[in-house]
Design a protein around this motif. Structure first.
Motif, short mmCIF file in Angstrom:
data_model
loop_
_atom_site.label_atom_id
_atom_site.label_comp_id
_atom_site.label_asym_id
_atom_site.label_seq_id
_atom_site.Cartn_x
_atom_site.Cartn_y
_atom_site.Cartn_z
N ALA A 124 0.84 -1.20 0.00
CA ALA A 124 0.00 0.00 0.00
C ALA A 124 0.87 1.25 0.00
N GLY A 125 1.98 1.19 0.77
CA GLY A 125 2.89 2.34 0.82
C GLY A 125 3.50 2.63 -0.55
N VAL A 126 3.92 1.59 -1.24
CA VAL A 126 4.52 1.77 -2.57
C VAL A 126 3.47 2.36 -3.52
N TYR A 127 2.26 1.84 -3.46
CA TYR A 127 1.19 2.36 -4.32
C TYR A 127 1.05 3.86 -4.11
N VAL A 128 0.94 4.28 -2.84
CA VAL A 128 0.72 5.70 -2.56
C VAL A 128 1.88 6.54 -3.07
N GLU A 129 3.11 6.09 -2.78
CA GLU A 129 4.27 6.90 -3.17
C GLU A 129 4.37 7.02 -4.69
N ILE A 271 -7.69 6.17 -9.49
CA ILE A 271 -6.41 5.65 -9.02
C ILE A 271 -5.59 6.76 -8.38
N TYR A 272 -5.62 7.94 -9.00
CA TYR A 272 -4.84 9.07 -8.49
C TYR A 272 -5.41 9.56 -7.16
N THR A 273 -6.72 9.81 -7.13
CA THR A 273 -7.31 10.38 -5.92
C THR A 273 -7.28 9.39 -4.76
N ALA A 274 -7.39 8.08 -5.09
CA ALA A 274 -7.38 7.08 -4.01
C ALA A 274 -6.08 7.16 -3.22
N ALA A 275 -4.97 7.46 -3.89
CA ALA A 275 -3.69 7.56 -3.17
C ALA A 275 -3.75 8.68 -2.14
N ILE A 277 -6.59 9.94 -0.81
CA ILE A 277 -7.57 9.60 0.21
C ILE A 277 -6.95 8.62 1.20
N ALA A 278 -6.11 7.70 0.69
CA ALA A 278 -5.46 6.74 1.58
C ALA A 278 -4.64 7.48 2.63
N GLU A 279 -3.93 8.52 2.21
CA GLU A 279 -3.13 9.29 3.16
C GLU A 279 -4.01 9.99 4.18
N VAL A 280 -5.15 10.52 3.71
CA VAL A 280 -6.08 11.20 4.61
C VAL A 280 -6.60 10.22 5.67
N LEU B 360 11.13 10.57 -9.92
CA LEU B 360 12.40 10.82 -9.21
C LEU B 360 12.42 12.24 -8.64
N SER B 361 12.00 13.23 -9.45
CA SER B 361 12.04 14.62 -8.97
C SER B 361 11.11 14.80 -7.78
N CYS B 362 9.87 14.33 -7.91
CA CYS B 362 8.89 14.58 -6.85
C CYS B 362 9.23 13.78 -5.61
N TYR B 363 9.71 12.56 -5.80
CA TYR B 363 10.03 11.73 -4.65
C TYR B 363 11.19 12.36 -3.87
N ALA B 364 12.19 12.86 -4.62
CA ALA B 364 13.32 13.51 -3.95
C ALA B 364 12.83 14.71 -3.15
N MET B 365 11.93 15.50 -3.75
CA MET B 365 11.43 16.68 -3.04
C MET B 365 10.68 16.28 -1.79
N SER B 366 9.82 15.24 -1.89
CA SER B 366 9.04 14.93 -0.69
C SER B 366 9.91 14.27 0.38
N ARG B 367 10.96 13.54 -0.03
CA ARG B 367 11.91 13.03 0.97
C ARG B 367 12.56 14.21 1.69
N TYR B 368 12.93 15.24 0.91
CA TYR B 368 13.57 16.41 1.51
C TYR B 368 12.62 17.06 2.52
N ALA B 369 11.35 17.17 2.15
CA ALA B 369 10.37 17.77 3.06
C ALA B 369 10.32 16.98 4.36
N ARG B 370 10.35 15.64 4.24
CA ARG B 370 10.27 14.82 5.43
C ARG B 370 11.51 14.98 6.29
N TYR B 371 12.68 15.12 5.61
CA TYR B 371 13.93 15.29 6.33
C TYR B 371 13.88 16.60 7.14
N VAL B 372 13.41 17.68 6.49
CA VAL B 372 13.34 18.97 7.19
C VAL B 372 12.39 18.86 8.37
#
Lengths: 394, 382
Positions: A124-129, A271-275, A277-280, B360-372
């Motif tokens: 689930a975590g991988v899906y969201v990310e 699919i996009y919004t579900a990710a 909503i999952a975080e919410v 890659l770009s967005c994931y790097a940015m959100s990792r940075y946000a989490r680090y801060v």
């Protein structure tokens, strides 16, 4: 008092915060006034030079273009006004279905992320990310151009869906139910059942509050809603028929046709919004302190009722406001339909109608007004809800 | 009654603990606790494992194993009897990579784009490295020097020197980065002003700020872009006529300013009233109090949210595609229709390339946000 007044230092009006505040505001209003005036006079000048009549006169003119999905009657001799309603309904249709499916998928994934099953939580975590970090437009183009356009084009090669459906590049074809004589009675029975269920629920709730006696609400409500229409249908001899789609000469005929554009848009949005909503949902469940669960366990509640009676009601208070804003985002994002050609409000109105009439100001303003109205009404309802569920602190 | 005074055995050290049963420790214990704790969990684990076994190998096969890495045209990426399964056609991406990065930018001038990328990377690195020296100069560099220099560099200097390259020739990653960078550089200061305006005690200022913020947040970006591209030229004298890219930039900047304003406002609300009052008590004017006391604290705690909204903005830059600007997605969309590379896998390959870039770009940015965020939380705990 007099003494105090006389000791108050005399300030030049230049440094009086009240006077300054008024001066700033007057200056701001004047600036905005000048800008608006300049914009309007430029617009009038530009429009007269381009010989474009302003106003909504085009509303009743014949549109002259076809739309491939219409929920209300429409043809190319209908007016632009009619086209507007067709687009608006298409937008609302995809938004409503999207909200339902995204909520189901989003809650499932949000709960899965908190599962004690390591593998499930990780997936689930991988899906969201992954889904959250890829632009929605790209996902829509992928579903439309890379998945649905890659389906077989030939009628003979169409995928056959169990139950009498077909899927090919031109869309999804499903059996269409036709209600014969007597199904009206079943419909009436259904409505009566729903009304009875609501009344029953209210009474049971009142009794529960007064006496503490509980009843199996869910089973009885379900029975009240399901049984009467089934009985009515059985009495009438099941008058429901299905029109099954069949391969015609050039295309599949009959049944309900669902456009590939619609499927791609719905798929992408869900699919996009579900990710999100999952975080919410995850954040909401986290927000309920562990002590609540432990207290429920120590009272002897099993896991299920603990979740249902203790955790979820408290989590919902945290979940609902951001959930609503995700619903709004989904509705606004449905405007990306224009990229894949689903005839929604933006595609029909700021696309075709704008190109044909050139009424840029009216068309764009009206489109914005529609979305703005949806947003404002939703946030108004949200504020009412917030006030109702806000913690009453004594 | 005698008490044994002489013990036969006296333990001189504690008895070592018995190792936990093998079913509760180590790998097996972990598996039991996390994957197979109940029949339902066993079923879930099996379903998940099947799903992974289905997705991961086919993904790997498509992206790496069956992929075509070299080739001059579509022939390389077509299925042949000896090579029946064709994966991603990376040869297509390699062939078109310059188009994806620079768009139609003249070939002999592309070094200017490279210099711009380097200057931007330098600024971003300086800005995001929290322990970097002289971050005050960095702010001036990023919000004042860089925009002007980049514009002159990319567009051309008026008095000779660098030849003019009109924005219609810009494209690909260049445009994506320019739209995102302009969005951030403009929206942050504008967002701070709007947030202050929304919390102002002057009703007119507050009213205009609220109207702007709520209006923009209530409509989709697409309509803002349409407004900028078809309505803006009407509202300006016809001698000005801003070019297409500039119009889209105005739309993106205004749109993200409204979202940034709400992010900053949340930060401002977290600052206790005592800070305002203390600043007033030592005689600071409103702007000085804001500049020296309130904003540094408010912006510090907002950094993670600012970065997250930058991620949103970066993803939203793809929407300029719809008003006909050649950003990365649009260049891929144009290239995948080219008959020279028309194969069944070209579209998927192109989209996979863009998806990997954005991920890659967005994931790097959100990792940075989490680090801060983690770093700020550390400061609070101390």
């Amino acid at each position: 008092m007099d003494a105090a007044d006389s000791t108050k230092p005399k300030v030049s009006p230049l440094y009086d915060p009240k006077v300054r505040g008024i001066a700033y505001q007057v200056a701001l209003c004047a600036l905005i006034g000048v800008l608006v005036y300049g914009a309007i006079s430029n617009a009038i000048e530009n429009l007269t030079r381009a010989k474009i009549a302003s106003g909504f006169g085009f509303w009743t003119t014949t549109a002259g273009f076809d739309i491939n999905q219409t929920l209300i009657e429409y043809s190319n001799i209908s007016t632009y006004g009619r086209a507007f309603w067709v687009g608006l309904l298409n937008t609302l249709l995809v938004a409503a279905l999207g909200i339902v499916f995204a909520t189901i998928l989003g809650f499932a994934i949000g709960i899965a992320r908190l599962s004690r099953n390591w593998l499930l939580a990780r997936m689930a975590g991988v899906y969201v990310e992954v889904i959250r970090n890829i632009p929605l437009l790209l996902q829509l183009l992928f579903w439309y151009n890379a998945v649905l356009k890659a389906l077989p084009e030939q009628l003979q090669e169409s995928f056959i869906i169990p139950g009498g459906g077909f899927l090919n590049r031109r869309g999804l074809f499903l059996p269409q139910p036709v209600f014969g004589n007597g199904s009206g009675i079943a419909f009436v029975a259904l409505i009566l059942g729903i009304v009875a269920a609501i009344i029953f629920r209210i009474r049971i709730k009142r009794r529960h509050e007064q006496t503490g006696v509980r009843a199996p609400v869910f089973a009885i409500v379900l029975a009240l809603v399901v049984v009467p229409p089934l009985v009515a249908l059985a009495l009438a001899g099941f008058p429901i028929d299905f029109i099954y789609p069949y391969p015609g000469r050039f295309n599949i005929q009959g049944g309900i046709e669902i456009l590939p554009e619609f499927m791609a848009l719905l798929f992408g949005l869900v699919i996009y919004t579900a990710a999100f909503i999952a975080e919410v949902v995850r954040a909401g469940l986290f927000a309920v302190s562990r002590g609540q669960t432990e207290a429920a366990y120590s009272l002897g509640l099993p896991t299920g009722p603990t979740l249902r009676l203790v955790v979820i009601p408290q989590a919902m208070r945290v979940i609902i406001p951001p959930l609503t804003s995700q619903y709004l985002n989904l509705t606004k994002n449905s405007s990306l339909a224009v990229a894949i050609g689903y005839p929604d409000l933006v595609q029909i109105f700021t696309g075709t109608v704008l190109n044909q009439t050139g009424q840029a100001v009216e068309v764009v303003t009206l489109t914005m007004a529609v979305y703005l109205t949806i947003s404002l009404v939703t946030s108004l309802l949200m504020n009412l809800y917030d006030r109702r569920v806000a913690l009453v602190e004594r | 009654m005698t008490v044994a005074t002489q013990a036969a055995y006296v333990a001189s050290s504690p008895i070592p603990a018995i190792p936990p049963p093998s079913a509760h420790a180590g790998v097996i214990g972990w598996l039991r606790a996390n994957l197979f704790s109940s029949p339902f969990n066993v079923a879930l684990t099996i379903v998940c494992a099947l799903l992974i076994l289905w997705i991961v190998p086919s993904l790997l096969r498509f992206l790496l194993i069956d992929a075509v890495w070299t080739g001059a045209d579509r022939q390389a990426c077509l299925a042949t009897p000896e090579h029946p399964e064709v994966g991603a056609c990376w040869a297509f991406v390699r062939d078109r990579i310059n188009f994806f990065v620079y768009g139609f930018y003249p070939i002999d001038q592309r070094w200017r784009v490279d210099v711009f990328f380097a200057a931007l990377a330098f600024g971003v690195g300086w800005l995001t490295w929290l322990d970097a020296p002289r971050r005050d100069i960095c702010l001036i560099y990023f919000f004042a020097v860089l925009p002007i220099v980049s514009f002159l560099l990319l567009h051309g200097t008026p008095g000779g020197g660098l030849p003019l390259v009109e924005t219609a020739k810009w494209g690909g990653v260049l445009v994506t980065v320019v739209v995102a960078a302009v969005g951030i550089v403009v929206s942050l200061p504008l967002g701070v002003l709007l947030a202050l305006g929304r919390r102002s005690e002057m009703p007119a200022v507050r009213l205009f700020s609220v109207i702007f913020i709520e209006f923009v947040r209530g409509v989709p970006l697409i309509t803002v872009l349409f407004m900028a591209s078809v309505m803006l030229p009407l509202f300006l004298p016809d001698t000005w006529s801003p070019d297409k890219l500039l119009r889209a930039l105005v739309g993106v900047a205004l749109f993200s300013a409204a979202y940034m304003a709400e992010v900053v406002r949340a930060g401002l609300q977290a600052i206790p009233r005592g800070q305002h009052e203390a600043a007033m008590a030592v005689g600071l004017s409103y702007w000085k109090a804001m500049y020296l006391i309130i904003l540094p604290q408010a912006l510090k705690i907002t950094i993670p949210n600012i970065v997250n909204s930058a991620v949103g903005l970066f993803k939203d830059t793809t929407l300029v595609f719809i008003v006909g600007i050649f950003d990365l997605l649009k260049t891929v969309e144009a290239a995948r229709g080219d008959p020279q590379w028309a194969t069944p896998v070209t579209s998927t390959t192109g989209y996979a390339f863009v998806a990997i870039f954005y991920f890659l770009s967005c994931y790097a940015m959100s990792r940075y946000a989490r680090y801060v965020e983690a770093r700020l939380a550390q400061g609070d705990r101390r």
